[in-house]
Design a protein around this motif. Structure first.
Motif, PDB file in Angstrom:
ATOM      1  N   LYS A 119     -73.231 -56.009  11.072  1.00 34.93           N
ATOM      2  CA  LYS A 119     -72.748 -54.664  11.393  1.00 34.93           C
ATOM      3  C   LYS A 119     -73.103 -54.223  12.804  1.00 34.93           C
ATOM      4  O   LYS A 119     -72.272 -53.667  13.523  1.00 34.93           O
ATOM      5  N   GLU A 120     -74.362 -54.445  13.197  1.00 34.65           N
ATOM      6  CA  GLU A 120     -74.792 -53.996  14.519  1.00 34.65           C
ATOM      7  C   GLU A 120     -73.984 -54.668  15.628  1.00 34.65           C
ATOM      8  O   GLU A 120     -73.608 -54.027  16.619  1.00 34.65           O
ATOM      9  N   ILE A 121     -73.742 -55.955  15.470  1.00 36.63           N
ATOM     10  CA  ILE A 121     -72.980 -56.699  16.483  1.00 36.63           C
ATOM     11  C   ILE A 121     -71.536 -56.210  16.528  1.00 36.63           C
ATOM     12  O   ILE A 121     -70.943 -56.039  17.601  1.00 36.63           O
ATOM     13  N   ILE A 122     -70.968 -55.954  15.367  1.00 35.95           N
ATOM     14  CA  ILE A 122     -69.584 -55.453  15.303  1.00 35.95           C
ATOM     15  C   ILE A 122     -69.485 -54.107  16.014  1.00 35.95           C
ATOM     16  O   ILE A 122     -68.595 -53.877  16.843  1.00 35.95           O
ATOM     17  N   GLU A 123     -70.400 -53.217  15.706  1.00 37.59           N
ATOM     18  CA  GLU A 123     -70.375 -51.864  16.282  1.00 37.59           C
ATOM     19  C   GLU A 123     -70.518 -51.893  17.798  1.00 37.59           C
ATOM     20  O   GLU A 123     -69.772 -51.220  18.516  1.00 37.59           O
ATOM     21  N   THR A 124     -71.470 -52.675  18.301  1.00 35.75           N
ATOM     22  CA  THR A 124     -71.712 -52.683  19.739  1.00 35.75           C
ATOM     23  C   THR A 124     -70.592 -53.376  20.508  1.00 35.75           C
ATOM     24  O   THR A 124     -70.229 -52.934  21.607  1.00 35.75           O
ATOM     25  N   THR A 125     -70.034 -54.431  19.948  1.00 32.55           N
ATOM     26  CA  THR A 125     -68.922 -55.099  20.646  1.00 32.55           C
ATOM     27  C   THR A 125     -67.674 -54.221  20.642  1.00 32.55           C
ATOM     28  O   THR A 125     -66.901 -54.243  21.604  1.00 32.55           O
ATOM     29  N   GLN A 126     -67.493 -53.432  19.604  1.00 40.38           N
ATOM     30  CA  GLN A 126     -66.360 -52.504  19.572  1.00 40.38           C
ATOM     31  C   GLN A 126     -66.490 -51.456  20.670  1.00 40.38           C
ATOM     32  O   GLN A 126     -65.507 -51.105  21.326  1.00 40.38           O
ATOM     33  N   ILE A 127     -67.708 -50.962  20.859  1.00 41.86           N
ATOM     34  CA  ILE A 127     -67.952 -49.978  21.915  1.00 41.86           C
ATOM     35  C   ILE A 127     -67.663 -50.603  23.282  1.00 41.86           C
ATOM     36  O   ILE A 127     -66.972 -50.015  24.127  1.00 41.86           O
ATOM     37  N   ALA A 128     -68.194 -51.808  23.500  1.00 43.18           N
ATOM     38  CA  ALA A 128     -67.993 -52.491  24.779  1.00 43.18           C
ATOM     39  C   ALA A 128     -66.515 -52.795  25.019  1.00 43.18           C
ATOM     40  O   ALA A 128     -66.018 -52.643  26.135  1.00 43.18           O
ATOM     41  N   LYS A 129     -65.834 -53.195  23.970  1.00 48.20           N
ATOM     42  CA  LYS A 129     -64.398 -53.499  24.080  1.00 48.20           C
ATOM     43  C   LYS A 129     -63.618 -52.252  24.492  1.00 48.20           C
ATOM     44  O   LYS A 129     -62.715 -52.310  25.339  1.00 48.20           O
ATOM     45  N   ALA A 130     -63.967 -51.125  23.902  1.00 45.97           N
ATOM     46  CA  ALA A 130     -63.294 -49.867  24.234  1.00 45.97           C
ATOM     47  C   ALA A 130     -63.531 -49.458  25.680  1.00 45.97           C
ATOM     48  O   ALA A 130     -62.715 -48.745  26.276  1.00 45.97           O
ATOM     49  N   LYS A 131     -64.640 -49.940  26.259  1.00 47.30           N
ATOM     50  CA  LYS A 131     -64.964 -49.631  27.653  1.00 47.30           C
ATOM     51  C   LYS A 131     -64.307 -50.608  28.623  1.00 47.30           C
ATOM     52  O   LYS A 131     -64.465 -50.486  29.832  1.00 47.30           O
ATOM     53  N   GLY A 132     -63.596 -51.590  28.073  1.00 45.19           N
ATOM     54  CA  GLY A 132     -62.883 -52.541  28.922  1.00 45.19           C
ATOM     55  C   GLY A 132     -63.535 -53.895  29.069  1.00 45.19           C
ATOM     56  O   GLY A 132     -63.026 -54.761  29.801  1.00 45.19           O
ATOM     57  N   ALA A 133     -64.658 -54.132  28.392  1.00 51.54           N
ATOM     58  CA  ALA A 133     -65.366 -55.403  28.514  1.00 51.54           C
ATOM     59  C   ALA A 133     -64.577 -56.537  27.866  1.00 51.54           C
ATOM     60  O   ALA A 133     -63.798 -56.325  26.931  1.00 51.54           O
ATOM     61  N   THR A 134     -64.793 -57.746  28.367  1.00 51.72           N
ATOM     62  CA  THR A 134     -64.241 -58.954  27.755  1.00 51.72           C
ATOM     63  C   THR A 134     -65.226 -59.445  26.709  1.00 51.72           C
ATOM     64  O   THR A 134     -66.429 -59.571  26.991  1.00 51.72           O
ATOM     65  N   ILE A 135     -64.752 -59.716  25.501  1.00 56.53           N
ATOM     66  CA  ILE A 135     -65.627 -60.120  24.403  1.00 56.53           C
ATOM     67  C   ILE A 135     -65.429 -61.601  24.077  1.00 56.53           C
ATOM     68  O   ILE A 135     -64.309 -62.048  23.808  1.00 56.53           O
ATOM     69  N   ILE A 136     -66.518 -62.346  24.097  1.00 60.56           N
ATOM     70  CA  ILE A 136     -66.518 -63.758  23.704  1.00 60.56           C
ATOM     71  C   ILE A 136     -67.363 -63.890  22.445  1.00 60.56           C
ATOM     72  O   ILE A 136     -68.529 -63.493  22.433  1.00 60.56           O
ATOM     73  N   ALA A 137     -66.786 -64.422  21.390  1.00 58.96           N
ATOM     74  CA  ALA A 137     -67.510 -64.568  20.120  1.00 58.96           C
ATOM     75  C   ALA A 137     -67.885 -66.026  19.874  1.00 58.96           C
ATOM     76  O   ALA A 137     -67.041 -66.918  19.987  1.00 58.96           O
ATOM     77  N   LEU A 138     -69.153 -66.260  19.550  1.00 61.14           N
ATOM     78  CA  LEU A 138     -69.618 -67.562  19.092  1.00 61.14           C
ATOM     79  C   LEU A 138     -69.961 -67.396  17.621  1.00 61.14           C
ATOM     80  O   LEU A 138     -70.940 -66.727  17.270  1.00 61.14           O
ATOM     81  N   THR A 139     -69.163 -67.968  16.751  1.00 54.57           N
ATOM     82  CA  THR A 139     -69.293 -67.710  15.319  1.00 54.57           C
ATOM     83  C   THR A 139     -68.825 -68.916  14.517  1.00 54.57           C
ATOM     84  O   THR A 139     -68.307 -69.886  15.080  1.00 54.57           O
ATOM     85  N   SER A 140     -68.994 -68.845  13.203  1.00 48.18           N
ATOM     86  CA  SER A 140     -68.504 -69.905  12.330  1.00 48.18           C
ATOM     87  C   SER A 140     -67.360 -69.432  11.445  1.00 48.18           C
ATOM     88  O   SER A 140     -66.904 -70.162  10.572  1.00 48.18           O
TER      89      SER A 140
END
Length: 273
Positions: free
Chosen positions: A183-204
């Protein structure tokens, strides 16, 4: 309070009260009990054709706080005792080899090259990770620092929110999460994305809340049972992706990387007896 019945019994207890959509979930669960503990909510929703919100309500209806709580209870029900006679040395070895081989086939080469280019081109690179994934994040920082690429790793959720809030279109956020559902990662990346940041996910998990709003996704083969979170095998899978990224960036900046590495070696030589 957790249900007093086992998860499989709990599913049956409410059988006569299921709606049409809930019946679809029930039927899928009872025929895929071993696979379900390794799936994300998004994957389960897609397999059943039932919306994620409805799927979450289903698990609350049968007495669980959510899908993760159900998976944990189900994993406990399925747990079998490991005997001392088991060849755990061979087992660990085989798991390590297997996770790297499978991760190799999951990595999209084009996406990998794009990720390398994006990280290499930006000076504002931040890594968000929590728990066991923070270990991989710190290794990424260490590896890149050794070739002259400075990044920031943030493992505290409140600090992540502050950093995400100040992100711009010049910011790259690398989000590391095996499940893609923290949840914490989802919330913070959503905020950053809304600010225009590029999001790179390392996941399975290709289909997860994290990947829904990521610009780039690099996959590893490290799906965990709820009882095995933070396993060494999962870390190896994460470190494999990190090694690919760092090696790619090193190749792109070979002369600088060699110079920085030599200088670091010279400056740290007197620290070793």
């Amino acid at each position: 309070m957790a249900p007093s019945y086992l998860p499989t019994q709990q599913l049956e207890q409410f059988k006569q009260r299921y709606t049409k959509s809930e019946t679809k979930i029930y039927q899928y669960l009872i025929t895929h009990l071993e696979q379900v503990i390794y799936q994300s909510l998004t994957e389960l929703s897609e397999q059943t054709g039932v919306a994620e919100a409805t799927t979450l309500r289903f698990f609350k209806k049968i007495g669980y706080q959510g899908f993760q709580a159900f998976k944990l209870a189900l994993a406990k029900e399925q747990t079998t005792e490991t005997h001392a006679s088991d060849d755990y040395v061979r087992h660990v070895h085989d798991n390590m080899i297997d996770v790297i081989q499978k991760s190799l086939h999951l990595v999209d080469r084009n996406t990998l090259e794009e990720v390398i280019d994006v990280i290499d081109a930006k000076t504002d690179v931040t890594v968000f990770a929590i728990g066991a994934s923070a270990i991989a994040a710190l290794d990424l920082q260490n590896r890149l620092m050794r070739i002259g690429k400075n990044i920031t790793v943030i493992t505290d959720s409140h600090t992540q929110i502050m950093r995400a809030t100040s992100a711009t279109n010049a910011t790259v956020v690398i989000a590391i999460s095996i499940s893609g559902s923290t949840k914490e990662i989802i919330e913070t990346t959503q905020i950053a994305k809304a600010k225009g940041a590029t999001i790179i996910a390392l996941t399975s998990y290709l289909k997860s809340p994290l990947t829904k709003h990521s610009d780039y996704v690099l996959l590893s083969n490290a799906k965990e049972s709820p009882l095995d979170r933070g396993s060494l095998t999962a870390k190896v899978a994460q470190l494999y992706l990190i090694d690919l990224i760092c090696t790619g960036i090193t190749i792109k900046n070979q002369k600088q990387a060699e110079r920085i590495k030599h200088e670091i070696t010279e400056n740290t030589t007197n620290k070793i007896y």
